[in-house]
Design an enzyme around this catalytic site. Structure first.
Site, PDB file in Angstrom:
ATOM      1  N   GLY A 156      -5.971  -6.300   0.945  1.00  0.00           N
ATOM      2  CA  GLY A 156      -7.125  -6.796   0.210  1.00  0.00           C
ATOM      3  C   GLY A 156      -8.395  -6.046   0.553  1.00  0.00           C
ATOM      4  O   GLY A 156      -9.130  -5.589  -0.333  1.00  0.00           O
ATOM      5  N   ALA A 157      -8.658  -5.888   1.854  1.00  0.00           N
ATOM      6  CA  ALA A 157      -9.865  -5.184   2.293  1.00  0.00           C
ATOM      7  C   ALA A 157      -9.835  -3.725   1.855  1.00  0.00           C
ATOM      8  O   ALA A 157     -10.859  -3.170   1.436  1.00  0.00           O
ATOM      9  CB  ALA A 157     -10.009  -5.292   3.805  1.00  0.00           C
ATOM     10  N   THR A 174       3.549   2.459  -9.519  1.00  0.00           N
ATOM     11  CA  THR A 174       3.183   3.641  -8.735  1.00  0.00           C
ATOM     12  C   THR A 174       4.460   4.285  -8.209  1.00  0.00           C
ATOM     13  O   THR A 174       5.325   3.617  -7.637  1.00  0.00           O
ATOM     14  CB  THR A 174       2.243   3.277  -7.579  1.00  0.00           C
ATOM     15  OG1 THR A 174       2.832   2.245  -6.777  1.00  0.00           O
ATOM     16  CG2 THR A 174       0.914   2.771  -8.121  1.00  0.00           C
ATOM     17  N   LEU A 175       4.573   5.597  -8.397  1.00  0.00           N
ATOM     18  CA  LEU A 175       5.807   6.335  -8.100  1.00  0.00           C
ATOM     19  C   LEU A 175       5.608   7.405  -7.033  1.00  0.00           C
ATOM     20  O   LEU A 175       6.326   8.398  -6.999  1.00  0.00           O
ATOM     21  CB  LEU A 175       6.348   6.980  -9.387  1.00  0.00           C
ATOM     22  CG  LEU A 175       6.606   6.017 -10.553  1.00  0.00           C
ATOM     23  CD1 LEU A 175       6.893   6.799 -11.837  1.00  0.00           C
ATOM     24  CD2 LEU A 175       7.764   5.079 -10.228  1.00  0.00           C
ATOM     25  N   GLY A 176       4.623   7.214  -6.169  1.00  0.00           N
ATOM     26  CA  GLY A 176       4.381   8.169  -5.093  1.00  0.00           C
ATOM     27  C   GLY A 176       4.008   9.541  -5.618  1.00  0.00           C
ATOM     28  O   GLY A 176       3.130   9.689  -6.474  1.00  0.00           O
ATOM     29  N   SER A 177       4.701  10.561  -5.141  1.00  0.00           N
ATOM     30  CA  SER A 177       4.402  11.946  -5.526  1.00  0.00           C
ATOM     31  C   SER A 177       4.690  12.224  -6.992  1.00  0.00           C
ATOM     32  O   SER A 177       4.240  13.235  -7.536  1.00  0.00           O
ATOM     33  CB  SER A 177       5.200  12.911  -4.654  1.00  0.00           C
ATOM     34  OG  SER A 177       6.598  12.699  -4.830  1.00  0.00           O
ATOM     35  N   ASP A 183      -0.489  11.070   5.752  1.00  0.00           N
ATOM     36  CA  ASP A 183      -0.370   9.634   6.028  1.00  0.00           C
ATOM     37  C   ASP A 183      -0.503   8.884   4.708  1.00  0.00           C
ATOM     38  O   ASP A 183      -1.530   8.966   4.039  1.00  0.00           O
ATOM     39  CB  ASP A 183      -1.475   9.197   7.008  1.00  0.00           C
ATOM     40  CG  ASP A 183      -1.370   7.722   7.403  1.00  0.00           C
ATOM     41  OD1 ASP A 183      -0.443   7.035   6.931  1.00  0.00           O
ATOM     42  OD2 ASP A 183      -2.225   7.267   8.182  1.00  0.00           O
ATOM     43  N   ALA A 237      -2.488   3.119   2.848  1.00  0.00           N
ATOM     44  CA  ALA A 237      -3.597   2.764   1.932  1.00  0.00           C
ATOM     45  C   ALA A 237      -3.623   3.578   0.645  1.00  0.00           C
ATOM     46  O   ALA A 237      -4.558   3.427  -0.150  1.00  0.00           O
ATOM     47  CB  ALA A 237      -4.950   2.868   2.633  1.00  0.00           C
ATOM     48  N   ASP A 268      -3.296   1.084  -2.163  1.00  0.00           N
ATOM     49  CA  ASP A 268      -4.515   0.274  -2.213  1.00  0.00           C
ATOM     50  C   ASP A 268      -5.669   1.052  -2.833  1.00  0.00           C
ATOM     51  O   ASP A 268      -6.450   0.513  -3.615  1.00  0.00           O
ATOM     52  CB  ASP A 268      -4.896  -0.175  -0.803  1.00  0.00           C
ATOM     53  CG  ASP A 268      -3.845  -1.065  -0.167  1.00  0.00           C
ATOM     54  OD1 ASP A 268      -3.127  -1.753  -0.915  1.00  0.00           O
ATOM     55  OD2 ASP A 268      -3.734  -1.059   1.070  1.00  0.00           O
TER      56      ASP A 268
END
Length: 310
Positions: free
Chosen positions: A41-42, A221-224, A248, A251, A254
């Site tokens: 959330g943050a 969302t499918l990453g790369s 990394d 997030a 997010d």
């Protein structure tokens, strides 16, 4: 400027960098250990604030030093924290993140105060919710806080965004049916529909299932590989991701959600452009370590675009 209210988690993250993940029973050396602000959330609230959103946050922390620090971090990005409850006799939420040399992560969370958001607290925050363009929630808080927030949103013009993470095998049908925009990754989508997602056809069929539950927009969302989207009116497509060196992935999702919420028109007519922007924001996040420290500002994306054009 979109008005965004996030109902969600606030965690103190401890990140441990290692060459590879330890096997069961194995002890390995870490390369680095550091703490920073986190919680889905943050993170999403900060991503929205750093990309020109007007952001309110509804949540809870413990009455401890960690909670005070995390609230101060939100305020540094101009987020309205007046609806964050400071609870006694319970600790602020925390997360323990292991990141390997491939940029993949493994996360264990302790909910703490995040699981104690009361019905009274949500009711007291009704005006923030009903006056928003978007109300964003994830699954790191108690489900009753999400359901009640979405009920308030549906009585107004506010649109609801649900990031179903961490994935739940038994997602309350009532929450899904009050969701306008659902944003899972592939694994989370599989958990919701109960089927594997391996092909483009699988995504299209999954979208039909999700739309049958009254969800107006599905974004996976499918990453790369980028993101797949489907709108109830029939518009569908894939938006590719930028190719970058990943250090990394913490997030990244997010950042995508927070950035998207600041650019997406409430009639969804610019959905592809908004996803392109969110993909670019997330591509900067994965090139840095940590959660909130890795989230980019709108000025960074503008500067990146100008360099490309030159």
């Amino acid at each position: 400027m979109n008005k965004i209210t996030v109902v969600g988690s606030i965690n103190l993250d401890t990140t441990i960098r290692t060459e590879q993940f330890p096997k069961p029973g194995e002890t390995i050396h870490s390369k680095e250990v550091f703490t920073n602000g986190g919680g889905k959330g943050a993170n999403q609230a900060i991503a929205a604030a750093r990309n020109d959103g007007q952001v309110n946050f509804i949540g809870a922390v413990g009455n401890d030093d960690g909670g005070k620090t995390l609230v101060e971090l939100l305020e540094q990005d101009g987020i309205n924290t007046s609806a964050i409850d400071h609870l006694t006799n319970i600790k602020t939420g925390s997360a323990y993140v292991t990141v390997d040399d491939n940029g993949e992560n493994s996360i264990v969370i302790y909910g703490g105060a995040n699981q104690q958001i009361s019905s009274e607290h949500i009711l007291d925050s009704s005006e923030l919710i009903s006056s928003s363009d978007y109300v964003i929630a994830q699954l790191e808080t108690n489900l009753s806080s999400i359901e009640q927030s979405f009920e308030i949103a549906k009585k107004s013009a506010a649109l609801t965004i649900l990031n179903p993470a961490p994935a739940l095998k038994e997602m309350p049908d009532s929450i899904i049916r009050m969701t306008d925009i659902l944003i899972p990754n592939e694994i989370e989508l599989e958990t919701i529909i109960g089927d594997k997602i391996d092909t483009k056809e699988d995504l299209i069929n999954a979208a039909k299932v999700i739309h049958s539950l009254d969800v107006k927009v599905l974004i996976v969302t499918l990453g790369s590989k980028g993101a797949f989207y489907s709108v109830l009116d029939g518009k569908q497509g894939f938006v590719p991701a930028s190719k970058v060196d990943v250090v990394d992935t913490t997030a990244a999702g997010d950042t995508f959600i927070g950035a998207l919420s600041t650019k997406l028109f409430v009639d969804f007519r610019n959905i592809e452009e908004a996803i392109q922007y969110a993909n670019k924001a997330a591509s900067l996040t994965v090139q840095r370590y940590g959660a909130q420290p890795s989230i980019p500002y709108e000025s960074e994306l503008v500067e990146k675009e100008q360099k490309i054009k030159v």
